[in-house]
Structure formats: C-alpha cells, structure tokens
Scaffold this motif. Structure first.
Motif, PDB file in Angstrom:
ATOM      1  N   THR A  69       0.837  -1.210   0.000  1.00  0.00           N
ATOM      2  CA  THR A  69       0.000   0.000   0.000  1.00  0.00           C
ATOM      3  C   THR A  69       0.865   1.250   0.000  1.00  0.00           C
ATOM      4  O   THR A  69       0.612   2.203  -0.753  1.00  0.00           O
ATOM      5  CB  THR A  69      -0.920   0.007   1.236  1.00  0.00           C
ATOM      6  N   PHE A  70       1.916   1.231   0.867  1.00  0.00           N
ATOM      7  CA  PHE A  70       2.823   2.377   0.911  1.00  0.00           C
ATOM      8  C   PHE A  70       3.518   2.585  -0.438  1.00  0.00           C
ATOM      9  O   PHE A  70       3.691   3.719  -0.890  1.00  0.00           O
ATOM     10  CB  PHE A  70       3.871   2.174   2.008  1.00  0.00           C
ATOM     11  N   LYS A  71       3.918   1.472  -1.045  1.00  0.00           N
ATOM     12  CA  LYS A  71       4.606   1.547  -2.337  1.00  0.00           C
ATOM     13  C   LYS A  71       3.685   2.116  -3.408  1.00  0.00           C
ATOM     14  O   LYS A  71       4.080   2.981  -4.208  1.00  0.00           O
ATOM     15  CB  LYS A  71       5.086   0.151  -2.736  1.00  0.00           C
ATOM     16  N   LYS A  72       2.429   1.654  -3.420  1.00  0.00           N
ATOM     17  CA  LYS A  72       1.452   2.159  -4.380  1.00  0.00           C
ATOM     18  C   LYS A  72       1.184   3.638  -4.133  1.00  0.00           C
ATOM     19  O   LYS A  72       1.123   4.449  -5.075  1.00  0.00           O
ATOM     20  CB  LYS A  72       0.153   1.364  -4.256  1.00  0.00           C
ATOM     21  N   ASP A  73       1.037   3.994  -2.851  1.00  0.00           N
ATOM     22  CA  ASP A  73       0.814   5.393  -2.498  1.00  0.00           C
ATOM     23  C   ASP A  73       2.009   6.250  -2.886  1.00  0.00           C
ATOM     24  O   ASP A  73       1.863   7.375  -3.377  1.00  0.00           O
ATOM     25  CB  ASP A  73       0.552   5.492  -0.992  1.00  0.00           C
ATOM     26  N   LEU A  74       3.218   5.694  -2.686  1.00  0.00           N
ATOM     27  CA  LEU A  74       4.439   6.413  -3.059  1.00  0.00           C
ATOM     28  C   LEU A  74       4.502   6.621  -4.573  1.00  0.00           C
ATOM     29  O   LEU A  74       4.897   7.700  -5.038  1.00  0.00           O
ATOM     30  CB  LEU A  74       5.662   5.634  -2.568  1.00  0.00           C
ATOM     31  N   GLN A  75       4.129   5.588  -5.337  1.00  0.00           N
ATOM     32  CA  GLN A  75       4.117   5.710  -6.787  1.00  0.00           C
ATOM     33  C   GLN A  75       3.143   6.800  -7.233  1.00  0.00           C
ATOM     34  O   GLN A  75       3.447   7.614  -8.116  1.00  0.00           O
ATOM     35  CB  GLN A  75       3.752   4.371  -7.425  1.00  0.00           C
ATOM     36  N   GLN A  76       1.946   6.787  -6.605  1.00  0.00           N
ATOM     37  CA  GLN A  76       0.950   7.807  -6.942  1.00  0.00           C
ATOM     38  C   GLN A  76       1.456   9.206  -6.600  1.00  0.00           C
ATOM     39  O   GLN A  76       1.296  10.148  -7.386  1.00  0.00           O
ATOM     40  CB  GLN A  76      -0.360   7.528  -6.197  1.00  0.00           C
ATOM     41  N   LYS A  77       2.089   9.321  -5.422  1.00  0.00           N
ATOM     42  CA  LYS A  77       2.621  10.610  -5.030  1.00  0.00           C
ATOM     43  C   LYS A  77       3.764  11.046  -5.938  1.00  0.00           C
ATOM     44  O   LYS A  77       3.919  12.228  -6.244  1.00  0.00           O
ATOM     45  CB  LYS A  77       3.097  10.563  -3.575  1.00  0.00           C
ATOM     46  N   THR A  78       4.572  10.048  -6.377  1.00  0.00           N
ATOM     47  CA  THR A  78       5.669  10.358  -7.301  1.00  0.00           C
ATOM     48  C   THR A  78       5.128  10.882  -8.625  1.00  0.00           C
ATOM     49  O   THR A  78       5.642  11.863  -9.184  1.00  0.00           O
ATOM     50  CB  THR A  78       6.530   9.103  -7.544  1.00  0.00           C
ATOM     51  N   VAL A  79       4.073  10.211  -9.136  1.00  0.00           N
ATOM     52  CA  VAL A  79       3.440  10.655 -10.387  1.00  0.00           C
ATOM     53  C   VAL A  79       2.856  12.057 -10.212  1.00  0.00           C
ATOM     54  O   VAL A  79       3.038  12.938 -11.065  1.00  0.00           O
ATOM     55  CB  VAL A  79       2.341   9.662 -10.819  1.00  0.00           C
ATOM     56  N   ALA A  80       2.161  12.264  -9.078  1.00  0.00           N
ATOM     57  CA  ALA A  80       1.571  13.583  -8.810  1.00  0.00           C
ATOM     58  C   ALA A  80       2.651  14.649  -8.698  1.00  0.00           C
ATOM     59  O   ALA A  80       2.501  15.772  -9.197  1.00  0.00           O
ATOM     60  CB  ALA A  80       0.730  13.531  -7.532  1.00  0.00           C
ATOM     61  N   LEU A  81       3.780  14.287  -8.055  1.00  0.00           N
ATOM     62  CA  LEU A  81       4.886  15.231  -7.906  1.00  0.00           C
ATOM     63  C   LEU A  81       5.485  15.594  -9.262  1.00  0.00           C
ATOM     64  O   LEU A  81       5.792  16.762  -9.528  1.00  0.00           O
ATOM     65  CB  LEU A  81       5.954  14.629  -6.992  1.00  0.00           C
TER      66      LEU A  81
END
Length: 237
Positions: A69-81
């Motif tokens: 979940t953290f990894k998926k959230d991190l990926q989403q945040k990375t894309v958003a960033l």
C-alpha cells in the motif's frame, strides 16, 4: 553356595525374577511417562512454534500489504509530484516568456517616448523657424507696402491638403494703363520650415527659378522685388 536341589531355591529365584521384572516394569513405566511427558511438551512446543509461525506469517502478510500500500501510495505521489513539477516548469516558462514580452513592451515604450521627444523637438524647432519666417513676412509686408505699394493679406486655409497660415502678396501699379489691376502671388511655409510658392496670378514662367533662389538664399525681400520685376516684364512684353 546353595544347592539347586534346595526346595526353596525355586521360590526364591522366582521371587527375585519377579522383583527384577517389577523393577524393569517400573523403569519402563518411568520411561513411558517421561516419553509421554516429553511428547506432550514437544507437542506444546511444536503447537506454540506453529502458532508463532502462523502469527508471524499473518503479521508478515499484513506488513507486506502495508508495504504494498505504501509503495502504491508512493508511486501515486511520485506521479503527482512529477505532474506538479511539469506544471511548475510550464508556469515558469510562461512567466519567463511574459517577462520577455514585458521587457520588449517596455523597450518599445521607451523607443516611442524617445521618438516622441525627438518629434516634439523637431516640431518645436519647425514651429520656431516658421514663426520667425512669418515674422519676417510680416516685417516685409510693412516694408513693401510702404515703398512698393504692395498689399499683403493673411489667409487661413481649412482644407486637409493646405492647412495653415499663408500670405498673399498683391502687387499694384504694375500696368501703367491699369494701375489698380492686381497681380497676386500666394506663399506659405513647408513643414521643414522652407518657403513654398502656392500660386501666382497671372502665372509667371520664371517663378520656379525665383523659388529655388529663395530656398537657397532665404532672402524674402529680394524675392518679392524680383517677382515685381517679373510681373512688370510680363506686362511690357
């Protein structure tokens, strides 16, 4: 040593054998009890180990899910960033373009101001020159009006093609047979401050030459005197 023929020997042997057998049975029972106890302890240990392993597996699965979940959230945040960084980059580029356009506009405004100042200076200079020339014309008016019978009229033109103030020089006493007959030449001043011959009545053939000489010498009295001579010469022909 007792003889094997002793009648009590058999009973005694049997008793000892039974005693030995009993000891062995007791030892065996102790071994069985110990084995059973160890087995139960082992089972409990194994059960505890299994439970611990199961709990560990469950905790690990939860941990893996949390990590996932953290990894998926991190990926989403990375894309958003990255999207925000791209948007910021585009915004900065747009701001730089606007700054460049602003500098160009400011430069154009400065250039226009400089041109306006130069134009104003030219206009003021031309106005002063024209004013001086008109003053000279007015002075010439008095001189020629008194000595040569010359009438000078001021004409204000309102047409788009000939705006501004003009002077009309009316010569008389040209024709001896008709002293009151008028011979007229109309003059103005160009934007560059030079004199301009608008018309003459009657038309003088030598007027262009006289106008050129006037532009070169800027001697208006001489020009007016020469025009009078031209009119007189034309009448005598």
């Amino acid at each position: 040593m007792m003889s094997i023929t002793d009648p009590n020997m058999s009973d005694r042997f049997t008793s000892e054998m039974e005693e030995i057998h009993s000891k062995h049975l007791k030892t065996y029972a102790d071994i069985i009890d110990m084995t059973t106890e160890l087995s139960l302890s082992h089972k409990q240990l194994v059960k505890s180990a299994v439970e611990t392993c199961l709990k560990k597996c469950t905790d690990d699965e939860k941990l893996f899910e949390t990590i996932k979940t953290f990894k998926k959230d991190l990926q989403q945040k990375t894309v958003a960033l990255k999207e925000k960084q791209h948007a910021i980059s585009e915004m900065m580029s747009e701001i730089q373009e606007k700054d460049t356009e602003k500098e160009k506009i400011i430069q154009k405004i400065e250039n226009l101001k400089e041109e306006q100042i130069k134009r104003k200076q030219i206009i003021e200079s031309q106005y002063k020159a024209n004013k001086t020339r008109l003053r000279n014309l007015q002075k010439a008016r008095l001189v020629f009006q008194d000595h040569l019978g010359l009438e000078i009229r001021t004409i204000l033109s309102k047409t788009q093609s000939a705006k501004g103030e003009k002077l009309q020089f009316v010569y008389r006493n040209i024709n001896p047979s008709d002293p009151e007959s008028a011979y007229v030449i109309t003059m103005g001043i160009k934007e560059n401050g030079s004199y301009q011959i608008v018309s003459s009545d009657p038309v003088l053939e030598g007027l262009p030459v006289l106008e050129t000489r006037l532009q070169e010498t800027n001697n208006l009295p001489a020009f007016l005197a020469n025009v009078r001579k031209e009119f007189i010469g034309q009448v005598r022909r």
